[in-house]
Design an enzyme around this catalytic site. Sequence first.
Site, PDB file in Angstrom:
ATOM      1  CB  ILE A   1    -104.190  30.365  -3.162  1.00  0.00           C
ATOM      2  CG1 ILE A   1    -104.923  31.347  -4.083  1.00  0.00           C
ATOM      3  CG2 ILE A   1    -105.169  29.736  -2.166  1.00  0.00           C
ATOM      4  CD1 ILE A   1    -106.046  30.728  -4.903  1.00  0.00           C
ATOM      5  N   PRO A   2    -102.016  30.586  -0.258  1.00  0.00           N
ATOM      6  CG  PRO A   2    -101.988  31.752   1.762  1.00  0.00           C
ATOM      7  CD  PRO A   2    -102.616  31.753   0.393  1.00  0.00           C
ATOM      8  CB  CYS A   3    -102.105  25.315  -0.167  1.00  0.00           C
ATOM      9  SG  CYS A   3    -100.943  25.253  -1.535  1.00  0.00           S
ATOM     10  CG  HIS A   4     -96.842  27.914   1.773  1.00  0.00           C
ATOM     11  ND1 HIS A   4     -97.450  28.670   0.794  1.00  0.00           N
ATOM     12  CD2 HIS A   4     -96.264  28.782   2.633  1.00  0.00           C
ATOM     13  CE1 HIS A   4     -97.229  29.946   1.049  1.00  0.00           C
ATOM     14  NE2 HIS A   4     -96.515  30.044   2.157  1.00  0.00           N
TER      15      HIS A   4
END
Length: 181
Positions: free
Chosen positions: A134-137
């Site tokens: 889950i690409p919070c970056h």
Amino acid sequence: MFYLCNYSSPVGLITLASQQNKLVGACIEGEKYFGHTINKQTEENPNLSIFNSTKKWLDDYFSGKKPNLSQLELAPNGTPFRSLVWEILCKIPYGQVITYGDIAKQIAIKTNKANMSSQAVGGAVGHNPISIIIPCHRVIGANGNLTGYAGGIDKKIQLLQHEGVDTTLFFMPKQGHLSTI
């Protein structure tokens, strides 16, 4: 019962967690909120099918492929608000970024509110229990500020660079000048 498994990655050791054969956690070693949604009843079991699928997904990701999230059964544990934010994160394309404010605007529209706090969104992004996948970056601050990442700004930069994002265009936190990475 939660099951754990470790995955060695270019950004460090990642602990994977599952419950009922669904991925509930992927935390980079030293992550700020590591295990905050996992109870104390855990057991090592690296042979679960969800772990095999997740390791394959991560292998593909770190080898430069763009794996699809539909390959994994994700079950992050959070409030309805956090879940809504994480759903939006899953839609950020590989190699692209979005601001906390942009997510706040999307949340406001989805919830029929006049506006939404970017800080509230930041809190939800920061508590994402399934890092990288889950690409919070891929979330940045207003005006291109590279703001917080529970796994560390250095890892956020590494992940964005891995995806081909030109991080020299972003402002580094607490430095007040453009990065020259």
